[in-house]
Design an enzyme around this catalytic site. Structure first.
Site, PDB file in Angstrom:
ATOM      1  CB  SER A 123     -36.462 -13.482  -3.809  1.00 26.60           C
ATOM      2  OG  SER A 123     -35.826 -14.666  -4.109  1.00 26.60           O
ATOM      3  CD  GLU A 138     -45.046 -14.164  -5.825  1.00 25.78           C
ATOM      4  OE1 GLU A 138     -43.846 -14.387  -5.581  1.00 25.78           O
ATOM      5  OE2 GLU A 138     -45.761 -13.485  -5.070  1.00 25.78           O
ATOM      6  CG  ASN A 140     -40.139 -13.561  -0.487  1.00 25.41           C
ATOM      7  OD1 ASN A 140     -40.065 -14.470   0.330  1.00 25.41           O
ATOM      8  ND2 ASN A 140     -39.558 -13.616  -1.667  1.00 25.41           N
ATOM      9  CG  HIS A 176     -40.600 -15.727  -7.132  1.00 22.45           C
ATOM     10  ND1 HIS A 176     -41.217 -15.263  -5.995  1.00 22.45           N
ATOM     11  CD2 HIS A 176     -39.416 -16.242  -6.712  1.00 22.45           C
ATOM     12  CE1 HIS A 176     -40.445 -15.482  -4.955  1.00 22.45           C
ATOM     13  NE2 HIS A 176     -39.353 -16.068  -5.361  1.00 22.45           N
TER      14      HIS A 176
HETATM   15  N1  LIG Z   1     -32.696 -19.944  -3.230  1.00 20.38           N
HETATM   16  C1  LIG Z   1     -34.011 -19.796  -3.162  1.00 20.38           C
HETATM   17  O1  LIG Z   1     -34.698 -20.442  -2.348  1.00 20.38           O
HETATM   18  C2  LIG Z   1     -34.708 -18.853  -4.121  1.00 20.38           C
HETATM   19  C3  LIG Z   1     -36.096 -18.974  -4.274  1.00 20.38           C
HETATM   20  C4  LIG Z   1     -36.746 -18.160  -5.210  1.00 20.38           C
HETATM   21  C5  LIG Z   1     -36.011 -17.234  -5.943  1.00 20.38           C
HETATM   22  N2  LIG Z   1     -34.665 -17.112  -5.758  1.00 20.38           N
HETATM   23  C6  LIG Z   1     -33.935 -16.148  -6.602  1.00 20.38           C
HETATM   24  O2  LIG Z   1     -33.256 -16.865  -7.627  1.00 20.38           O
HETATM   25  C7  LIG Z   1     -32.061 -16.184  -7.997  1.00 20.38           C
HETATM   26  C8  LIG Z   1     -30.884 -17.129  -7.858  1.00 20.38           C
HETATM   27  O3  LIG Z   1     -30.792 -17.563  -6.524  1.00 20.38           O
HETATM   28  P1  LIG Z   1     -29.988 -18.884  -6.117  1.00 20.38           P
HETATM   29  O4  LIG Z   1     -30.412 -19.215  -4.727  1.00 20.38           O
HETATM   30  O5  LIG Z   1     -30.095 -19.905  -7.212  1.00 20.38           O
HETATM   31  O6  LIG Z   1     -28.489 -18.306  -6.093  1.00 20.38           O
HETATM   32  P2  LIG Z   1     -27.113 -19.099  -6.197  1.00 20.38           P
HETATM   33  O7  LIG Z   1     -26.105 -18.280  -5.526  1.00 20.38           O
HETATM   34  O8  LIG Z   1     -27.299 -20.542  -5.789  1.00 20.38           O
HETATM   35  O9  LIG Z   1     -26.808 -19.123  -7.787  1.00 20.38           O
HETATM   36  C9  LIG Z   1     -26.556 -17.960  -8.529  1.00 20.38           C
HETATM   37  C10 LIG Z   1     -25.731 -18.360  -9.742  1.00 20.38           C
HETATM   38  O10 LIG Z   1     -25.658 -17.225 -10.606  1.00 20.38           O
HETATM   39  C11 LIG Z   1     -24.369 -17.254 -11.197  1.00 20.38           C
HETATM   40  N3  LIG Z   1     -24.066 -15.944 -11.781  1.00 20.38           N
HETATM   41  C12 LIG Z   1     -23.670 -14.802 -11.153  1.00 20.38           C
HETATM   42  N4  LIG Z   1     -23.453 -13.835 -12.073  1.00 20.38           N
HETATM   43  C13 LIG Z   1     -23.734 -14.369 -13.287  1.00 20.38           C
HETATM   44  C14 LIG Z   1     -23.694 -13.856 -14.622  1.00 20.38           C
HETATM   45  N5  LIG Z   1     -23.317 -12.608 -14.880  1.00 20.38           N
HETATM   46  N6  LIG Z   1     -24.032 -14.693 -15.633  1.00 20.38           N
HETATM   47  C15 LIG Z   1     -24.400 -15.971 -15.378  1.00 20.38           C
HETATM   48  N7  LIG Z   1     -24.454 -16.497 -14.135  1.00 20.38           N
HETATM   49  C16 LIG Z   1     -24.128 -15.701 -13.106  1.00 20.38           C
HETATM   50  C17 LIG Z   1     -23.454 -17.655 -10.049  1.00 20.38           C
HETATM   51  O11 LIG Z   1     -22.191 -18.088 -10.519  1.00 20.38           O
HETATM   52  C18 LIG Z   1     -24.279 -18.755  -9.389  1.00 20.38           C
HETATM   53  O12 LIG Z   1     -23.996 -20.025  -9.932  1.00 20.38           O
HETATM   54  C19 LIG Z   1     -31.988 -14.945  -7.102  1.00 20.38           C
HETATM   55  O13 LIG Z   1     -32.528 -13.851  -7.799  1.00 20.38           O
HETATM   56  C20 LIG Z   1     -32.863 -15.323  -5.908  1.00 20.38           C
HETATM   57  O14 LIG Z   1     -33.436 -14.212  -5.275  1.00 20.38           O
HETATM   58  C21 LIG Z   1     -33.985 -17.915  -4.875  1.00 20.38           C
END
Ligand SMILES: NC(=O)c1ccc[n+]([C@@H]2O[C@H](COP(=O)([O-])OP(=O)(O)OC[C@H]3O[C@@H](n4cnc5c(N)ncnc54)[C@H](O)[C@@H]3O)[C@@H](O)[C@H]2O)c1
Length: 296
Positions: free
Chosen positions: A118, A151, A189, A139
């Site tokens: 993000s 994005e 963002n 994104h």
């Molecule tokens: N949640 C949102 O609304 C949103 C929107 C756009 C972008 N993002 C981005 O997406 C990414 C993930 O966010 P999320 O909300 O899904 O997080 P989340 O916490 O729901 O999921 C993250 C996952 O990554 C796993 N993980 C951690 N280290 C790892 C590794 N070394 N190898 C494999 N898996 C690993 C964790 O176990 C977890 O299941 C982030 O970069 C976030 O900024 C999130």
């Protein structure tokens, strides 16, 4: 392109895997343990079930989508054949740099490495690989199977060829890709977070209450959700972290996070995920919480 690996099976990773698999791609979904992967497959199954009941996909499409996903806890084997890797692991700079260093040695040299971050700089992520031209931001928005926007973020070294490939691929997922350059907060963002921050300042300075602020933006600006409720959905800790990236990245005081947001996060009020933010979610009921005890 047929073989996609998705790293991280949380909120975003399971949605990204679901979407690629629904459109016929072979997806390897990778996480650090089997419990996370089991949760992800259950979520995907439930979300596909919802699409079947709405009539947007058939029962056969649901079965085929699930068949297209294979789970892995070992990243090296999970990315061995990938033509594209989409990283959607936890938003943490050191973690992402480690993952991309590993990906650069494990993945096919021709593979494109994308991050769903993000806010972390794509240029910085690319700098730990030897293929900066093939590193890009992809994104997706939450919930991924529903939201149309992707994005597409070009890092300093991202090639035209990589950008075109990712833009075309996004269209094949029936998404609307938008190409942007790599500066703090990208576009989404950089615009959204200052609006949320200003809404929090408006509350902090007692201009209006939680529901009043959200109502003005919903009914007056046709936003589907008010900015304070949206902040609760995103997570107040996430909002604070992104504002800090904007503040540090531009060195401009206009991005300084509102002290009320800082206090709420310090107190553990992170929005829906902690049960309390600008609204109270206890017992499944959404009630406006007057955050007066934290405001001036
Ligand atoms: N949640 C949102 O609304 C949103 C929107 C756009 C972008 N993002 C981005 O997406 C990414 C993930 O966010 P999320 O909300 O899904 O997080 P989340 O916490 O729901 O999921 C993250 C996952 O990554 C796993 N993980 C951690 N280290 C790892 C590794 N070394 N190898 C494999 N898996 C690993 C964790 O176990 C977890 O299941 C982030 O970069 C976030 O900024 C999130």
């Amino acid at each position: 392109m047929k073989r996609i690996s998705v790293i991280g099976s949380g909120t975003m990773g399971n949605g990204i895997a679901h979407t690629f698999a629904q459109f016929g791609y072979q997806v390897n979904l990778i996480d650090i343990n089997n419990e996370a992967l089991e949760r992800a497959i259950n979520t995907i199954e439930k979300n596909l079930g919802r699409q079947v009941s709405k009539g947007t996909i058939t029962e056969t499409q649901k079965t085929d989508t699930l068949k297209n996903i294979t789970v892995f806890t070992d990243m090296q084997s999970g990315v061995a054949n990938a033509e594209l890797v989409v990283e959607a692991a936890t938003e943490n700079l050191d973690l992402k740099l480690k993952i991309f260093r590993d990906l650069d040695s494990f993945a096919n040299p021709e593979a494109i490495l994308a991050s769903n971050t993000s806010s972390i700089s794509i240029t910085k992520i690319a700098s730990v690989t030897n293929r900066g031209d093939k590193v890009i931001g992809m994104h997706f928005m939450n919930p991924v199977p529903v939201m149309k926007l992707v994005e597409v973020i070009r890092g300093y070294a991202t090639s035209d060829e990589t950008t075109t490939t990712v833009m075309e691929l996004s269209k094949k997922l029936e998404k609307a890709p938008v190409e942007v350059n790599d500066y703090p907060g990208f576009v989404a963002n950089r615009i959204l977070m200052p609006m949320i921050n200003e809404a929090i300042y408006t509350l902090y300075e007692h201009v209006a209450g939680v529901e009043e602020i959200d109502t003005v933006m919903k009914l007056g600006m046709a936003h589907p959700m008010g900015p304070l409720q949206l902040a609760d959905f995103i997570g107040l800790d996430v909002c604070l972290a992104i504002l800090r990236v904007l503040h540090d990245g531009f060195g401009n005081p206009k991005y300084a996070p509102c002290p009320l947001l800082v206090n709420m996060v310090a107190a553990g009020n992170k929005g829906i995920k902690s049960g309390e933010g600008f609204y109270n979610y206890a017992g499944g009921v959404k009630e406006a919480k007057v955050a007066a005890k934290f405001s001036i």
